[in-house]
Design a protein around this motif. Structure first.
Motif, PDB file in Angstrom:
ATOM      1  N   VAL A  33     -16.888   9.803 -48.666  1.00  0.00           N
ATOM      2  CA  VAL A  33     -16.693   8.839 -47.575  1.00  0.00           C
ATOM      3  C   VAL A  33     -15.503   9.273 -46.726  1.00  0.00           C
ATOM      4  CG1 VAL A  33     -16.043   6.458 -47.050  1.00  0.00           C
ATOM      5  CG2 VAL A  33     -17.785   6.918 -48.779  1.00  0.00           C
ATOM      6  N   ALA A  34     -14.413   9.653 -47.397  1.00  0.00           N
ATOM      7  CA  ALA A  34     -13.226  10.090 -46.667  1.00  0.00           C
ATOM      8  C   ALA A  34     -13.530  11.341 -45.837  1.00  0.00           C
ATOM      9  CB  ALA A  34     -12.079  10.359 -47.631  1.00  0.00           C
ATOM     10  N   LEU A  35     -14.287  12.270 -46.423  1.00  0.00           N
ATOM     11  CA  LEU A  35     -14.662  13.475 -45.681  1.00  0.00           C
ATOM     12  C   LEU A  35     -15.531  13.136 -44.476  1.00  0.00           C
ATOM     13  CD1 LEU A  35     -15.378  16.092 -48.490  1.00  0.00           C
ATOM     14  CD2 LEU A  35     -13.571  16.175 -46.771  1.00  0.00           C
ATOM     15  N   ALA A  36     -16.454  12.233 -44.660  1.00  0.00           N
ATOM     16  CA  ALA A  36     -17.320  11.818 -43.550  1.00  0.00           C
ATOM     17  C   ALA A  36     -16.481  11.180 -42.442  1.00  0.00           C
ATOM     18  CB  ALA A  36     -18.399  10.864 -44.044  1.00  0.00           C
ATOM     19  N   GLU A  37     -15.520  10.338 -42.828  1.00  0.00           N
ATOM     20  CA  GLU A  37     -14.649   9.711 -41.833  1.00  0.00           C
ATOM     21  C   GLU A  37     -13.801  10.765 -41.116  1.00  0.00           C
ATOM     22  OE1 GLU A  37     -12.510   6.797 -44.067  1.00  0.00           O
ATOM     23  OE2 GLU A  37     -14.168   5.366 -44.030  1.00  0.00           O
ATOM     24  N   LEU A  38     -13.305  11.729 -41.892  1.00  0.00           N
ATOM     25  CA  LEU A  38     -12.523  12.799 -41.269  1.00  0.00           C
ATOM     26  C   LEU A  38     -13.370  13.611 -40.291  1.00  0.00           C
ATOM     27  CD1 LEU A  38     -10.379  14.126 -44.251  1.00  0.00           C
ATOM     28  CD2 LEU A  38      -9.566  12.939 -42.210  1.00  0.00           C
ATOM     29  N   ARG A  39     -14.616  13.878 -40.667  1.00  0.00           N
ATOM     30  CA  ARG A  39     -15.511  14.607 -39.756  1.00  0.00           C
ATOM     31  C   ARG A  39     -15.742  13.806 -38.483  1.00  0.00           C
ATOM     32  NH1 ARG A  39     -18.568  15.691 -44.711  1.00  0.00           N
ATOM     33  NH2 ARG A  39     -18.025  17.787 -45.394  1.00  0.00           N
ATOM     34  N   GLN A  40     -15.953  12.498 -38.639  1.00  0.00           N
ATOM     35  CA  GLN A  40     -16.160  11.645 -37.462  1.00  0.00           C
ATOM     36  C   GLN A  40     -14.908  11.627 -36.589  1.00  0.00           C
ATOM     37  OE1 GLN A  40     -17.298   7.895 -39.146  1.00  0.00           O
ATOM     38  NE2 GLN A  40     -19.484   8.424 -39.244  1.00  0.00           N
ATOM     39  N   ASP A  41     -13.735  11.514 -37.239  1.00  0.00           N
ATOM     40  CA  ASP A  41     -12.473  11.531 -36.488  1.00  0.00           C
ATOM     41  C   ASP A  41     -12.310  12.856 -35.745  1.00  0.00           C
ATOM     42  OD1 ASP A  41     -11.907   9.015 -37.440  1.00  0.00           O
ATOM     43  OD2 ASP A  41     -10.443   9.691 -38.947  1.00  0.00           O
ATOM     44  N   LYS A  42     -12.644  13.958 -36.425  1.00  0.00           N
ATOM     45  CA  LYS A  42     -12.546  15.280 -35.794  1.00  0.00           C
ATOM     46  C   LYS A  42     -13.499  15.363 -34.604  1.00  0.00           C
ATOM     47  CE  LYS A  42     -14.881  18.668 -36.966  1.00  0.00           C
ATOM     48  NZ  LYS A  42     -15.761  19.729 -37.070  1.00  0.00           N
ATOM     49  N   ASP A  43     -14.738  14.886 -34.800  1.00  0.00           N
ATOM     50  CA  ASP A  43     -15.718  14.923 -33.716  1.00  0.00           C
ATOM     51  C   ASP A  43     -15.241  14.100 -32.526  1.00  0.00           C
ATOM     52  OD1 ASP A  43     -17.312  16.533 -35.283  1.00  0.00           O
ATOM     53  OD2 ASP A  43     -18.714  14.928 -35.855  1.00  0.00           O
ATOM     54  N   ARG A  44     -14.691  12.912 -32.803  1.00  0.00           N
ATOM     55  CA  ARG A  44     -14.170  12.071 -31.712  1.00  0.00           C
ATOM     56  C   ARG A  44     -13.003  12.755 -31.012  1.00  0.00           C
ATOM     57  NH1 ARG A  44     -15.645   7.659 -35.163  1.00  0.00           N
ATOM     58  NH2 ARG A  44     -13.670   7.791 -36.268  1.00  0.00           N
ATOM     59  N   ALA A  45     -12.129  13.392 -31.799  1.00  0.00           N
ATOM     60  CA  ALA A  45     -10.979  14.089 -31.208  1.00  0.00           C
ATOM     61  C   ALA A  45     -11.437  15.245 -30.330  1.00  0.00           C
ATOM     62  CB  ALA A  45     -10.040  14.585 -32.307  1.00  0.00           C
ATOM     63  N   VAL A  46     -12.443  15.982 -30.792  1.00  0.00           N
ATOM     64  CA  VAL A  46     -12.974  17.094 -29.993  1.00  0.00           C
ATOM     65  C   VAL A  46     -13.596  16.559 -28.714  1.00  0.00           C
ATOM     66  CG1 VAL A  46     -14.779  18.867 -29.925  1.00  0.00           C
ATOM     67  CG2 VAL A  46     -13.286  18.682 -31.922  1.00  0.00           C
ATOM     68  N   GLU A  47     -14.384  15.497 -28.819  1.00  0.00           N
ATOM     69  CA  GLU A  47     -15.003  14.909 -27.629  1.00  0.00           C
ATOM     70  C   GLU A  47     -13.942  14.426 -26.653  1.00  0.00           C
ATOM     71  OE1 GLU A  47     -17.609  11.817 -29.011  1.00  0.00           O
ATOM     72  OE2 GLU A  47     -18.989  13.229 -29.956  1.00  0.00           O
ATOM     73  N   GLN A  48     -12.877  13.815 -27.175  1.00  0.00           N
ATOM     74  CA  GLN A  48     -11.794  13.323 -26.320  1.00  0.00           C
ATOM     75  C   GLN A  48     -11.077  14.495 -25.652  1.00  0.00           C
ATOM     76  OE1 GLN A  48     -11.184  10.041 -25.646  1.00  0.00           O
ATOM     77  NE2 GLN A  48      -9.852  10.865 -24.082  1.00  0.00           N
ATOM     78  N   ALA A  49     -10.844  15.555 -26.417  1.00  0.00           N
ATOM     79  CA  ALA A  49     -10.174  16.732 -25.851  1.00  0.00           C
ATOM     80  C   ALA A  49     -11.021  17.360 -24.751  1.00  0.00           C
ATOM     81  CB  ALA A  49      -9.883  17.750 -26.954  1.00  0.00           C
ATOM     82  N   VAL A  50     -12.323  17.433 -24.981  1.00  0.00           N
ATOM     83  CA  VAL A  50     -13.228  17.994 -23.964  1.00  0.00           C
ATOM     84  C   VAL A  50     -13.215  17.108 -22.714  1.00  0.00           C
ATOM     85  CG1 VAL A  50     -15.662  18.428 -23.423  1.00  0.00           C
ATOM     86  CG2 VAL A  50     -14.702  19.243 -25.580  1.00  0.00           C
ATOM     87  N   ALA A  51     -13.279  15.802 -22.919  1.00  0.00           N
ATOM     88  CA  ALA A  51     -13.257  14.874 -21.776  1.00  0.00           C
ATOM     89  C   ALA A  51     -11.936  15.002 -21.013  1.00  0.00           C
ATOM     90  CB  ALA A  51     -13.466  13.441 -22.258  1.00  0.00           C
ATOM     91  N   ASN A  52     -10.827  15.100 -21.732  1.00  0.00           N
ATOM     92  CA  ASN A  52      -9.521  15.256 -21.079  1.00  0.00           C
ATOM     93  C   ASN A  52      -9.459  16.558 -20.296  1.00  0.00           C
ATOM     94  OD1 ASN A  52      -8.669  12.847 -22.185  1.00  0.00           O
ATOM     95  ND2 ASN A  52      -7.486  13.789 -23.825  1.00  0.00           N
ATOM     96  N   GLU A  53      -9.986  17.618 -20.879  1.00  0.00           N
ATOM     97  CA  GLU A  53      -9.994  18.919 -20.209  1.00  0.00           C
ATOM     98  C   GLU A  53     -10.870  18.869 -18.954  1.00  0.00           C
ATOM     99  OE1 GLU A  53      -8.723  22.656 -19.475  1.00  0.00           O
ATOM    100  OE2 GLU A  53      -8.010  21.352 -21.081  1.00  0.00           O
ATOM    101  N   GLN A  54     -11.998  18.188 -19.045  1.00  0.00           N
ATOM    102  CA  GLN A  54     -12.875  18.065 -17.883  1.00  0.00           C
ATOM    103  C   GLN A  54     -12.187  17.273 -16.774  1.00  0.00           C
ATOM    104  OE1 GLN A  54     -16.369  16.351 -19.707  1.00  0.00           O
ATOM    105  NE2 GLN A  54     -17.366  18.343 -19.913  1.00  0.00           N
ATOM    106  N   ARG A  55     -11.483  16.196 -17.156  1.00  0.00           N
ATOM    107  CA  ARG A  55     -10.750  15.414 -16.149  1.00  0.00           C
ATOM    108  C   ARG A  55      -9.657  16.265 -15.510  1.00  0.00           C
ATOM    109  NH1 ARG A  55     -11.700  11.096 -19.536  1.00  0.00           N
ATOM    110  NH2 ARG A  55      -9.800  11.360 -20.725  1.00  0.00           N
ATOM    111  N   ALA A  56      -8.916  16.997 -16.338  1.00  0.00           N
ATOM    112  CA  ALA A  56      -7.839  17.841 -15.806  1.00  0.00           C
ATOM    113  C   ALA A  56      -8.407  18.908 -14.872  1.00  0.00           C
ATOM    114  CB  ALA A  56      -7.064  18.491 -16.958  1.00  0.00           C
ATOM    115  N   THR A  57      -9.531  19.486 -15.248  1.00  0.00           N
ATOM    116  CA  THR A  57     -10.171  20.495 -14.404  1.00  0.00           C
ATOM    117  C   THR A  57     -10.640  19.881 -13.095  1.00  0.00           C
ATOM    118  OG1 THR A  57     -10.855  21.745 -16.363  1.00  0.00           O
ATOM    119  CG2 THR A  57     -12.038  22.194 -14.309  1.00  0.00           C
ATOM    120  N   SER A  58     -11.227  18.705 -13.168  1.00  0.00           N
ATOM    121  CA  SER A  58     -11.684  18.030 -11.944  1.00  0.00           C
ATOM    122  C   SER A  58     -10.516  17.728 -11.020  1.00  0.00           C
ATOM    123  CB  SER A  58     -12.407  16.728 -12.298  1.00  0.00           C
ATOM    124  OG  SER A  58     -13.613  17.002 -12.951  1.00  0.00           O
ATOM    125  N   ILE A  59      -9.414  17.261 -11.594  1.00  0.00           N
ATOM    126  CA  ILE A  59      -8.230  16.949 -10.787  1.00  0.00           C
ATOM    127  C   ILE A  59      -7.682  18.229 -10.151  1.00  0.00           C
ATOM    128  CG2 ILE A  59      -5.814  16.201 -10.942  1.00  0.00           C
ATOM    129  CD1 ILE A  59      -6.815  14.157 -13.094  1.00  0.00           C
TER     130      ILE A  59
END
Length: 116
Positions: A33-59
């Motif tokens: 369960v902890a590993l699954a949560e960590l994977r989900q947290d990692k996936d969310r962090a990656v998605e957030q980083a990609v979104a932030n990078e896309q916003r920075a690139t757009s700006i």
């Protein structure tokens, strides 16, 4: 009796192994369960980083576009000013040529009068 005891011992060992396996599985569930949560947290962090990078690139691209538009407008104004300056020079040159032709004609007329 020895066979019965051996069979009983084998069954006891099988049950012990089965209980241990079940127990190990139960112990691993919180880790899974902890590993699954960590994977989900990692996936969310990656998605957030990609979104932030896309916003920075757009700006950054919007800033670059604005800068280039301003430079293009400034260059266009410079070209327009030079074109106007060239037109004025052409008019002045044409006027000077006309004055020169008039002066040459006047000199020719004066020379003709003196000869005559």
């Amino acid at each position: 009796e020895a066979h019965a005891a051996k069979a009983s011992l084998d069954k006891l060992q099988e049950r012990t192994h089965a209980e241990k396996a079940a127990h190990d599985t139960d112990l691993n569930k919180p880790h899974e369960v902890a590993l699954a949560e960590l994977r989900q947290d990692k996936d969310r962090a990656v998605e957030q980083a990609v979104a932030n990078e896309q916003r920075a690139t757009s700006i950054a691209l919007e800033g670059l576009r604005t800068t280039l538009d301003a430079q293009l407008q400034a260059r266009g104004a410079e070209i327009e000013a030079k074109t106007t300056e060239l037109r004025e020079l052409v008019v002045r040159l044409s006027d000077a040529e006309a004055e020169h032709a008039t002066a040459v004609q006047a000199l020719e007329d004066t020379a003709a009068v003196k000869v005559a």
